[in-house]
Scaffold this active site. Structure first.
Site, PDB file in Angstrom:
ATOM      1  CD  GLN A   1      -0.289   8.795   3.819  1.00 55.80           C
ATOM      2  OE1 GLN A   1       0.459   9.760   3.643  1.00 55.80           O
ATOM      3  NE2 GLN A   1      -1.600   8.927   3.897  1.00 55.80           N
TER       4      GLN A   1
ATOM      5  CG  ASP B   1      -1.657   1.246   1.471  1.00 54.04           C
ATOM      6  OD1 ASP B   1      -1.403   2.228   0.736  1.00 54.04           O
ATOM      7  OD2 ASP B   1      -2.486   1.286   2.400  1.00 54.04           O
TER       8      ASP B   1
ATOM      9  CB  CYS C   1      -8.560   5.263   8.298  1.00 56.49           C
ATOM     10  SG  CYS C   1      -9.894   6.331   7.828  1.00 56.49           S
TER      11      CYS C   1
HETATM   12  N1  PMP Z   1      -3.654   3.466   2.714  1.00 57.67           N
HETATM   13  C1  PMP Z   1      -3.048   4.460   3.359  1.00 57.67           C
HETATM   14  C2  PMP Z   1      -1.739   4.195   4.036  1.00 57.67           C
HETATM   15  C3  PMP Z   1      -3.630   5.728   3.397  1.00 57.67           C
HETATM   16  O1  PMP Z   1      -3.031   6.715   4.045  1.00 57.67           O
HETATM   17  C4  PMP Z   1      -4.868   5.935   2.738  1.00 57.67           C
HETATM   18  C5  PMP Z   1      -5.563   7.287   2.770  1.00 57.67           C
HETATM   19  N2  PMP Z   1      -5.579   7.885   4.020  1.00 57.67           N
HETATM   20  C6  PMP Z   1      -5.446   4.862   2.071  1.00 57.67           C
HETATM   21  C7  PMP Z   1      -4.820   3.655   2.067  1.00 57.67           C
HETATM   22  C8  PMP Z   1      -6.739   5.008   1.343  1.00 57.67           C
HETATM   23  O2  PMP Z   1      -6.579   5.874   0.280  1.00 57.67           O
HETATM   24  P1  PMP Z   1      -7.854   6.392  -0.546  1.00 57.67           P
HETATM   25  O3  PMP Z   1      -8.826   6.895   0.468  1.00 57.67           O
HETATM   26  O4  PMP Z   1      -7.302   7.467  -1.400  1.00 57.67           O
HETATM   27  O5  PMP Z   1      -8.365   5.234  -1.321  1.00 57.67           O
END
Ligand code: PMP
Length: 420
Positions: free
Chosen positions: A217, A214, A378
Site C-alpha cells: 500500500q 510489506d 483482510c
Molecule cells: N499487504 C497489504 C498491505 C495489502 O494491502 C495487500 C493487498 N490487499 C497484500 C499485502 C496482498 O497483496 P496481493 O494480494 O497482491 O498479494
C-alpha cells in the site's frame, strides 16, 4: 523523524500540481458510466486501474515479442528476455535497489512474503521469534503462523492505539536474543496509517534483526528508496501500482538473499541437474522457478515508466491534498465514524455510518456509480481491535479528483436518508 515521514513531507511541499483531468484520460476504464452514473472508482487499495500505456505494452509484447525467456537462441526468445530483464532494471531503479540481483519477480506481495517465510523459515529454529504488528494484512500474518506451526517459532505482536497507530512504547521488551525478523506493513491497507518504518528498521538493525516491509500500500503512493529505508526485504504487487495482476516483487538485500536456500524448485532456478545433485542458479534466478509471468513483468515495467513520468512526489502531494479534502467532507456527515485517524495517513478512508451494515452501504453506493470496498479488508485483527466486523473503505489513487469525493459524499447522504 523516520525516513518515510520525512520523504512524504518533502514531496508534499515540493511538488507541482498534478493535471488529474489529463491523467484520467489515460485510463480507459474510467471513461464509462456505471449504473447510469459517472464512475467514481474509490477501490484502488484493493486493485488500481491501468493506463492505456500498460495495456498497450502487454498487447505489444504478445503481438510481437513473446517466447519463453532465458536460454533461447532464437530472436523472439532474445526479445522476450530483453523485455523481461528490462522490466527488472526498471523496478530496480524505481525503488533504488543497488543491483538487479536483489529484484525477484513473484506473483505479488503475498508470494513475496511467503518466499521469505519459507526460505528464511528453513534457517529458523524452534523458539526463534518474529515480531509483527496488529495492523498487518492477513498475508503478513498467516505465513508466519504457518511457520510457527511447522517450526515452533514464536510470534510477538506490536499493538495499535485507538487512532490505528502502532504503540511502540513496549518495543524494547518485544525484542529478545531470539528475535530473527521484524515485519511490518509500510502503510496499513485497512486504515491508511503510515507506519514509522524508519524507526522500526533502525531498532531492528541495532540488534542484528532482519526486516521485511510489506510495501503493497506504500508503493503506489510515495517514492520508495530501499537503500534509504535500509530494510532487508521489501514486498509489493504490480496491480496496486497500475500494473497487471499476477506480478509482484520481492526486493531482498543481496547479502541476505545470497544466504537463503531456494524456496521452489524447477526450471530456470538451476545451473545443472543430475541425480547425484543439483547446483542452483545465481541471484535472483535461484528464486524464480518455472516460466515466469513475462507479460506481467512487461506490464509492470510500463507501469513504472508511467508513474515515474508523472513523478511519485507529485502523486503523493495530490493524494495528500485529496485525502485532506475527503476527510474534511466525510467527517461532516452526522452518524459517520472514521476508523483510523492516525496523524500520518495516506489514501484510505475507513468508516461506518450509524447502524448501516458496510455491505449495504457498499451496494447502495454502487447503484450511484461509487465503487468502494466493504468488509474486514483482510485485516481481521484490526477489526477486532476496534470491536467491529468491518468497515466501508474508500481508497484513493492518482486518478481520483474532488468530483469522486463529492460523488461519494452525496451517495452516503442518500444511503443515510434511505435508512432513516
Ligand atoms: N499487504 C497489504 C498491505 C495489502 O494491502 C495487500 C493487498 N490487499 C497484500 C499485502 C496482498 O497483496 P496481493 O494480494 O497482491 O498479494
Amino acid at each position: 523523524m523516520s525516513a518515510n515521514k520525512a520523504s512524504l513531507q518533502t514531496t508534499v511541499s515540493d511538488a507541482v500540481e498534478l493535471d488529474v483531468a489529463r491523467i484520467r484520460q489515460d485510463f480507459p476504464i474510467l471513461q464509462q458510466e456505471l449504473n447510469g452514473h459517472r464512475l467514481a472508482y474509490l477501490d484502488s487499495a484493493a486493485s488500481a486501474q491501468r493506463p492505456a500505456a500498460v495495456i498497450d505494452a502487454i498487447s505489444q509484447y504478445y503481438e510481437h515479442d513473446h517466447a519463453n525467456v532465458h536460454r533461447g537462441v532464437h530472436t523472439l526468445s532474445h526479445r522476450a528476455t530483453d523485455a523481461y530483464e528490462g522490466a527488472r532494471e526498471k523496478v530496480r531503479e524505481f525503488i533504488n535497489a543497488e543491483s538487479i540481483r536483489e529484484i525477484v519477480f513473484t506473483r505479488g506481495t503475498t508470494e513475496a512474503i511467503n518466499l521469505v517465510a519459507n526460505a528464511l523459515g528453513e534457517q529458523l529454529q524452534a523458539g526463534d521469534e518474529v515480531i509483527l504488528t496488529q495492523l498487518e494484512h492477513h498475508s503478513n500474518i498467516v505465513p508466519w503462523q504457518m511457520l510457527a506451526e511447522r517450526r515452533g517459532i514464536e510470534l510477538k505482536v506490536i499493538p495499535i492505539n485507538s487512532a490505528g497507530e502502532l504503540v511502540l512504547d513496549g518495543l524494547d521488551d518485544l525484542f529478545s536474543d531470539r528475535t530473527r525478523l521484524l515485519t511490518v506493513s509500510h502503510v496499513s491497507n485497512a486504515l491508511g496509517t503510515i507506519n514509522p518504518v524508519g524507526e522500526l528498521v533502525a531498532a531492528a538493525r541495532k540488534r542484528g534483526v532482519l526486516t521485511l516491509l510489506d510495501g503493497a500500500q506504500a508503493i503506489p503512493h510515495t517514492a520508495i528508496d530501499v537503500r534509504q529505508l535500509d530494510c532487508d526485504f521489501y514486498a509489493f504487487s504490480g496491480h496496486k501500482m497500475c500494473g497487471p495482476t499476477g506480478i509482484g516483487v520481492l526486493y531482498a538485500r543481496e547479502a541476505v538473499l545470497a544466504e537463503l536456500p531456494p524456496w521452489q524448485g524447477g526450471g530456470d532456478m538451476i545451473l545443472t541437474v543430475s541425480f547425484s545433485g543439483t547446483t542452483y542458479n545465481e541471484l535472483p534466478y535461484r528464486f524464480e522457478a518455472g516460466t515466469p509471468n513475462i507479460a506481467g513483468a512487461v506490464g509492470l515495467g510500463a507501469a513504472v515508466d508511467y508513474l515515474s513520468a508523472i513523478g511519485m512526489a507529485r502523486i503523493a502531494a495530490h493524494e495528500h491534498q485529496l485525502l485532506e479534502y475527503a476527510t474534511d467532507r466525510i467527517t461532516g456527515i452526522s452518524g459517520l465514524q472514521l476508523v483510523g485517524t492516525a496523524t500520518h495517513k495516506t489514501s484510505v478512508l475507513s468508516f461506518n455510518v450509524d447502524d448501516i451494515h458496510p455491505h449495504d452501504l457498499g451496494t447502495i453506493l454502487d447503484h450511484q456509480g461509487v465503487a468502494i470496498r466493504t468488509g474486514h479488508h483482510c485485516a481481521m485483527p484490526v477489526m477486532e481491535h476496534f470491536g467491529i466486523a468491518g468497515t466501508a473503505r474508500a481508497s484513493l489513487a492518482l486518478y481520483n479528483d474532488r468530483d469522486d469525493i463529492d460523488q461519494l459524499i452525496d451517495a452516503i447522504h442518500r444511503a443515510v436518508e434511505m435508512f432513516r
